[in-house]
Design a protein around this motif. Structure first.
Motif, PDB file in Angstrom:
ATOM      1  N   PHE A 181      38.794  14.072 -24.240  1.00 57.58           N
ATOM      2  CA  PHE A 181      38.904  12.661 -24.206  1.00 57.58           C
ATOM      3  C   PHE A 181      37.842  12.019 -23.429  1.00 57.58           C
ATOM      4  O   PHE A 181      37.688  12.162 -22.166  1.00 57.58           O
ATOM      5  N   GLY A 182      37.163  10.829 -23.997  1.00 60.93           N
ATOM      6  CA  GLY A 182      36.278  10.178 -23.466  1.00 60.93           C
ATOM      7  C   GLY A 182      34.901  10.424 -23.650  1.00 60.93           C
ATOM      8  O   GLY A 182      33.776   9.867 -23.271  1.00 60.93           O
ATOM      9  N   LEU A 205      34.072  13.023 -17.242  1.00 55.01           N
ATOM     10  CA  LEU A 205      34.567  11.655 -16.704  1.00 55.01           C
ATOM     11  C   LEU A 205      35.068  11.833 -15.163  1.00 55.01           C
ATOM     12  O   LEU A 205      34.926  10.872 -14.446  1.00 55.01           O
ATOM     13  N   ILE A 206      35.638  13.198 -14.821  1.00 51.79           N
ATOM     14  CA  ILE A 206      36.085  13.513 -13.588  1.00 51.79           C
ATOM     15  C   ILE A 206      34.876  13.688 -12.681  1.00 51.79           C
ATOM     16  O   ILE A 206      35.012  13.291 -11.506  1.00 51.79           O
ATOM     17  N   ARG A 207      33.687  14.234 -13.033  1.00 47.64           N
ATOM     18  CA  ARG A 207      32.666  14.560 -12.239  1.00 47.64           C
ATOM     19  C   ARG A 207      32.126  13.329 -11.397  1.00 47.64           C
ATOM     20  O   ARG A 207      31.695  13.353 -10.393  1.00 47.64           O
ATOM     21  N   GLU A 213      32.216   3.097  -8.948  1.00 44.27           N
ATOM     22  CA  GLU A 213      33.478   2.484  -9.532  1.00 44.27           C
ATOM     23  C   GLU A 213      33.722   2.543 -10.856  1.00 44.27           C
ATOM     24  O   GLU A 213      34.720   2.757 -11.516  1.00 44.27           O
ATOM     25  N   PRO A 214      32.576   2.327 -11.763  1.00 40.54           N
ATOM     26  CA  PRO A 214      32.615   2.083 -13.236  1.00 40.54           C
ATOM     27  C   PRO A 214      33.396   3.614 -13.676  1.00 40.54           C
ATOM     28  O   PRO A 214      34.483   3.626 -14.693  1.00 40.54           O
ATOM     29  N   SER A 215      33.000   4.670 -13.152  1.00 39.91           N
ATOM     30  CA  SER A 215      33.764   6.128 -13.539  1.00 39.91           C
ATOM     31  C   SER A 215      35.092   6.140 -13.262  1.00 39.91           C
ATOM     32  O   SER A 215      35.959   6.252 -13.940  1.00 39.91           O
ATOM     33  N   ALA A 222      41.853   4.997 -18.751  1.00 37.41           N
ATOM     34  CA  ALA A 222      42.432   6.153 -19.609  1.00 37.41           C
ATOM     35  C   ALA A 222      43.932   6.511 -19.336  1.00 37.41           C
ATOM     36  O   ALA A 222      44.814   6.711 -20.349  1.00 37.41           O
ATOM     37  N   LEU A 223      44.124   6.781 -18.012  1.00 37.39           N
ATOM     38  CA  LEU A 223      45.246   7.184 -17.712  1.00 37.39           C
ATOM     39  C   LEU A 223      46.472   6.097 -17.981  1.00 37.39           C
ATOM     40  O   LEU A 223      47.676   6.355 -18.576  1.00 37.39           O
ATOM     41  N   ALA A 224      46.181   4.705 -17.845  1.00 38.61           N
ATOM     42  CA  ALA A 224      46.945   3.687 -18.261  1.00 38.61           C
ATOM     43  C   ALA A 224      47.191   3.588 -19.653  1.00 38.61           C
ATOM     44  O   ALA A 224      48.456   3.367 -19.998  1.00 38.61           O
TER      45      ALA A 224
END
Ligand code: C2E
Ligand code: CA
Ligand code: CA
Ligand code: CA
Length: 279
Positions: A181-182, A205-207, A213-215, A222-224
């Motif tokens: 995802f992403g 995305l995790i990296r 801050e944008p990452s 995504a979590l929300a």
């Protein structure tokens, strides 16, 4: 200038031919490798916030006899482009079902499920559901112990069919997760009506969580969003404690990554399980 142009065309087509040649050579090797038991599934643990084991991802490994291992990043695309992912994927599913059946001998956590990557080509097969049912019948595996990881490429061709297949899988008791995802392009709107159980946030995305801050904002959003759709969340490629801490505060349900364990052969996973269950 004309000559140069012709040479260039010639050079390109030779290069392309070379790629085609290595690809078809590798395709032959994959085929014989499948006959000669050169493939195996490695398992990478997945944990909850508190560190307790809740699952694993089955990751295909190719260890050709007398040669160096070939990484999935190399052979999976070849298998996809030659259709060999169909027999490979069938082998993976059967093997995964055999593994979860064997795992029932141990005191597995109640929520433990093994994730299996499903290629878009497999998903698109006309008799996909029948094939899946057959494997569960043959192995006696409990569908609730399996989760299918689908990528957006499974959804783009025919979203209505995709939804029906996913419903059928859910009715069998399987969990269905959206992988990577992403990284894709499908509209958020199109996933809202799918019977998914979880979103898996891609390693890319995790990296960058620690970097900018944008990452962090993307991961947070995504979590929300997943929460708003009542989906569970899992993050892959988690390598550091601070990535883990961020994901925990933002409410990510499950974590997978080198921070906990690398993908490992089944025998090693059993020892890992033994150590985990003793606690
Ligand atoms: P994926 O589905 O995104 O799987 C996660 C990949 O990230 C795996 O690479 C895993 O070993 C790696 N990984 C996990 N934790 C970490 C970490 O903390 N740091 C880093 N740097 N990497 C991490 P792997 O095993 O090389 O597989 C690559 C891809 O090949 C998979 O990406 C998946 O798309 C495909 N693949 C693997 N096994 C299968 C399979 O059985 N069927 C299909 N269709 N595709 C498969
Ligand atoms: Ca995956
Ligand atoms: Ca990924
Ligand atoms: Ca994937």
């Amino acid at each position: 200038a004309k000559d140069l142009g012709r040479n260039r065309i010639c050079f390109y087509s030779q290069a392309r031919q070379a790629i085609v040649n290595t690809r078809s050579a590798m395709a032959v090797d994959i085929k014989t490798g499948l006959d000669n038991d050169e493939f195996s599934l490695y398992l990478q643990p997945q944990v909850l916030k508190n560190g307790s084991l809740c699952g694993a991802e089955a990751l295909l490994r190719w260890l050709p006899s007398n040669r160096t291992p070939v990484s999935p990043g190399t052979f999976i695309p070849v298998a996809e482009s030659t259709g060999l992912i169909l027999p490979l994927g069938a082998w993976v599913l059967k093997q995964a079902c055999t593994i979860v059946t064997d795992l029932e001998k141990y005191q597995l956590p109640e929520n433990f499920a093994l994730a299996v990557n499903i290629s878009a080509l497999q998903f698109a097969e006309e008799n996909f559901i029948e094939t899946v049912k057959q494997v569960f019948d043959d192995t006696g595996a409990s569908p609730s112990r399996l989760k299918f990881e689908l990528t957006e490429t499974c959804l783009v061709q025919d979203i209505n069919r995709a939804r029906n297949i996913m419903k059928a899988l859910r009715n069998m008791g399987l969990q269905v997760e959206l992988d990577d995802f992403g990284t894709g392009y499908s509209s958020l709107n199109s996933i809202k009506n799918l019977p998914l159980t979880a979103l898996k946030i891609d390693a890319s995305l995790i990296r960058d969580i620690e970097k900018d801050e944008p990452s962090r904002a993307i991961v947070r959003a995504a979590l929300a969003m997943a929460r708003a759709m009542s989906l569970k969340t899992i993050a892959e490629g988690v390598e550091t404690g601070s990535q883990m801490a961020y994901l925990n505060t933002e409410g990510c349900d499950m974590i997978q990554g080198y921070l906990f364990a690398k993908p490992m052969p089944y025998e090693d996973f059993l020892s890992y399980l033994g150590r985990k269950l003793k606690i």
